[in-house]
Design a protein around this motif. Structure first.
Motif, PDB file in Angstrom:
ATOM      1  N   PHE A 193     -42.430  -3.412  -7.978  1.00 37.44           N
ATOM      2  CA  PHE A 193     -41.844  -4.365  -8.672  1.00 37.44           C
ATOM      3  C   PHE A 193     -42.708  -5.644  -8.737  1.00 37.44           C
ATOM      4  O   PHE A 193     -43.096  -6.378  -9.563  1.00 37.44           O
ATOM      5  CB  PHE A 193     -40.539  -4.831  -8.350  1.00 37.44           C
ATOM      6  N   GLN A 194     -43.395  -5.906  -7.593  1.00 36.11           N
ATOM      7  CA  GLN A 194     -44.414  -6.930  -7.325  1.00 36.11           C
ATOM      8  C   GLN A 194     -45.592  -6.750  -8.259  1.00 36.11           C
ATOM      9  O   GLN A 194     -46.093  -7.541  -8.777  1.00 36.11           O
ATOM     10  CB  GLN A 194     -44.869  -7.019  -5.830  1.00 36.11           C
ATOM     11  N   LYS A 195     -45.918  -5.536  -8.381  1.00 32.64           N
ATOM     12  CA  LYS A 195     -47.220  -5.155  -9.211  1.00 32.64           C
ATOM     13  C   LYS A 195     -46.689  -5.368 -10.531  1.00 32.64           C
ATOM     14  O   LYS A 195     -47.588  -5.858 -11.723  1.00 32.64           O
ATOM     15  CB  LYS A 195     -47.612  -3.611  -8.961  1.00 32.64           C
ATOM     16  N   LEU A 196     -45.666  -4.911 -11.007  1.00 30.48           N
ATOM     17  CA  LEU A 196     -45.053  -5.128 -12.497  1.00 30.48           C
ATOM     18  C   LEU A 196     -44.753  -6.737 -12.701  1.00 30.48           C
ATOM     19  O   LEU A 196     -45.289  -6.953 -13.949  1.00 30.48           O
ATOM     20  CB  LEU A 196     -43.814  -4.338 -12.422  1.00 30.48           C
ATOM     21  N   ARG A 197     -44.499  -7.572 -11.576  1.00 27.71           N
ATOM     22  CA  ARG A 197     -44.297  -8.900 -11.996  1.00 27.71           C
ATOM     23  C   ARG A 197     -45.676  -9.502 -12.354  1.00 27.71           C
ATOM     24  O   ARG A 197     -45.639 -10.557 -13.010  1.00 27.71           O
ATOM     25  CB  ARG A 197     -43.668  -9.544 -10.805  1.00 27.71           C
ATOM     26  N   ARG A 198     -46.479  -9.085 -12.259  1.00 28.04           N
ATOM     27  CA  ARG A 198     -48.090  -9.583 -12.072  1.00 28.04           C
ATOM     28  C   ARG A 198     -48.511  -9.658 -13.653  1.00 28.04           C
ATOM     29  O   ARG A 198     -49.508 -10.018 -14.250  1.00 28.04           O
ATOM     30  CB  ARG A 198     -49.087  -9.033 -11.281  1.00 28.04           C
ATOM     31  N   LYS A 199     -47.828  -8.498 -14.678  1.00 29.35           N
ATOM     32  CA  LYS A 199     -48.164  -8.237 -15.707  1.00 29.35           C
ATOM     33  C   LYS A 199     -47.324  -8.941 -16.762  1.00 29.35           C
ATOM     34  O   LYS A 199     -46.044  -8.772 -16.674  1.00 29.35           O
ATOM     35  CB  LYS A 199     -48.170  -6.738 -15.953  1.00 29.35           C
TER      36      LYS A 199
END
Length: 447
Positions: free
Chosen positions: A13-19
């Motif tokens: 989810f952290q990776k997704l939040r950056r996009k």
């Protein structure tokens, strides 16, 4: 429990939040990572595959709502699917009927059936007259263990007759429970180290004789990948009505819970999270889903604190906090409650977004191992010192340290932590007063 799954999902989810925009490749990579996270948590391959396929099918073609990021949308869909798998709503025990209502506990040896039988009896004792009966004639001292647990919590157990067979024990337990006016009869059946035909045949006979309203599988949450086969075998043979998971406070990865629920479609009734006989909590699917996603479970935390400390004590502290008052007597009371709840480590899982804050909290909060030490320090103070910590000068601190058999630095640390909490309470009180003042002004304003 769930730490591995929570950490891995948070990483996704952290990776997704950056996009701000999610490409097809990004989405497919995220789905693969979610599946890997489930597998690493010992969720069965079949369950992990079905789970991610359902998420994928729901996301594809779904319009992104204005103001909602792709990450937020996927997290919400994952949460909804976790709740769906875990049962959507809390499942109550079916204990309404002609007395005695029979609850039959089944499971493999070592899963914690006997202790769970006592925990369940203690939970039901609040509103019902309960009797326990051990049908386990194979494990040495199993019947004696249940008898001792019954004495600890003041609950009757069926007297032991040596060499009596499980079938005869069941008949005698039913007769005794009926004649002596027991409303609930809990049958603690025998387990085996592995599933076998003799075990299942015996359970079928007990089921036929006792007509239980609940047949609950007691399962070790640390079972791992074999969980799905265990659940299927028990369910196919005797038709389970629910599941109780034990040792959820250990190093279990949590996959057994998801796997067993999907394999049997049986509701999860309770979670056993400790060694004490009151360590059995109701299972709320939505709350557990939030814990898995690191969203916390403040409702369960408050319920546990209220149960342990008592509503009267909670109300008393709340009134003091609202007035901006918080002395060392209150701190000692809170430390004792914290200790009874299993310490800081035990309650951290209930706090939202604890994963990212855990290290910071460990560096600034009381260490669980030192709680007794700090209570001893407070007990070494005079009544006046506990109520007015600001008078604790150097000589007083030295006297207290000697009285508690500790160092002055320990007293200094305690007072430093108290001052932080006191400032927080004071700020809360001022905030409330400002709000009340503003509301009063609005009410008195003439239009």
């Amino acid at each position: 429990m769930f730490k591995s799954l929570t950490d891995n999902l948070n990483s996704v989810f952290q990776k997704l939040r950056r996009k701000s925009i999610l490409s097809e490749d990004d989405f497919n990579a995220s789905i693969r990572q979610i599946r890997v996270a489930l597998l690493e948590a010992d969720v069965s391959l079949e369950v992990a595959k079905n789970f991610t396929e359902e998420i994928k099918n729901e996301v594809i073609g779904k319009k992104i709502i204005k103001g909602i990021s792709p990450a937020q949308m996927i997290i919400k869909i994952v949460q909804d699917h976790l709740v769906k798998i875990l049962g959507s709503e809390k499942s109550e025990l079916n204990i309404i009927g002609k007395s005695p209502v029979v609850i039959m506990l089944v499971g493999l040896q070592g899963a914690g059936k006997t202790t769970t039988a006592a925990k369940l009896a203690l939970k039901l004792k609040k509103n019902k007259k309960v009797m326990l009966a051990s049908l386990d004639i194979y494990r040495p001292a199993a019947q004696k263990q249940l008898e001792m647990l019954g004495k600890q919590i003041n609950i009757s157990t069926l007297p032991i007759i040596q060499e009596e067979k499980p079938k005869d024990i069941t008949i005698r337990a039913l007769k005794t429970a009926k004649s002596e006016g027991y409303e609930i009869l809990i049958l603690d059946t025998a387990g085996r180290m592995h599933l076998d035909l003799d075990m299942m045949d015996e359970l079928k006979v007990i089921k036929e004789l006792s007509s239980p309203q609940e047949i609950l599988l007691v399962a070790d949450s640390m079972t791992g990948q074999d969980a799905i086969n265990i659940a299927k075998n028990f369910n196919d043979s005797i038709a389970l009505t629910g599941i109780i998971f034990t040792r959820v406070d250990g190093d279990a990865r949590g996959g057994a819970i998801l796997s067993m629920k999907m394999a049997t479609n049986c509701p999860i009734k309770f979670l056993g999270y400790g060694e004490k006989l009151n360590d059995l909590e109701d299972f709320y699917p939505e709350r557990i889903a939030k814990r898995i996603l690191d969203m916390g479970d403040v409702v369960s935390l408050v319920e546990r604190a209220t149960e342990i400390a008592g509503q009267e004590e909670i109300d008393k502290l709340q009134k003091k906090v609202q007035k901006g008052k918080f002395d060392l007597n209150d701190l000692a009371s809170q430390l004792k409650t914290l200790s009874k709840m299993g310490g800081m480590a035990s309650i951290m899982k209930f706090i939202p977004s604890i994963g990212s804050l855990k290290q910071q909290m460990n560096n600034s909060l009381f260490n669980d191992n030192d709680v007794k030490k700090y209570i001893a320090i407070i007990n070494s103070m005079t009544k006046k010192e506990r109520m007015n910590p600001e008078i604790l000068n150097g000589s007083r601190r030295l006297r207290i340290a000697k009285g508690a058999g500790l160092k002055v630095s320990d007293i200094n640390f305690l007072i430093k932590q108290y001052n932080k909490m006191s400032a927080l309470v004071s700020g809360f009180s001022k905030h409330n007063k400002i709000k009340d003042h503003d509301i009063a002004k609005l009410l008195n304003k003439k239009y």
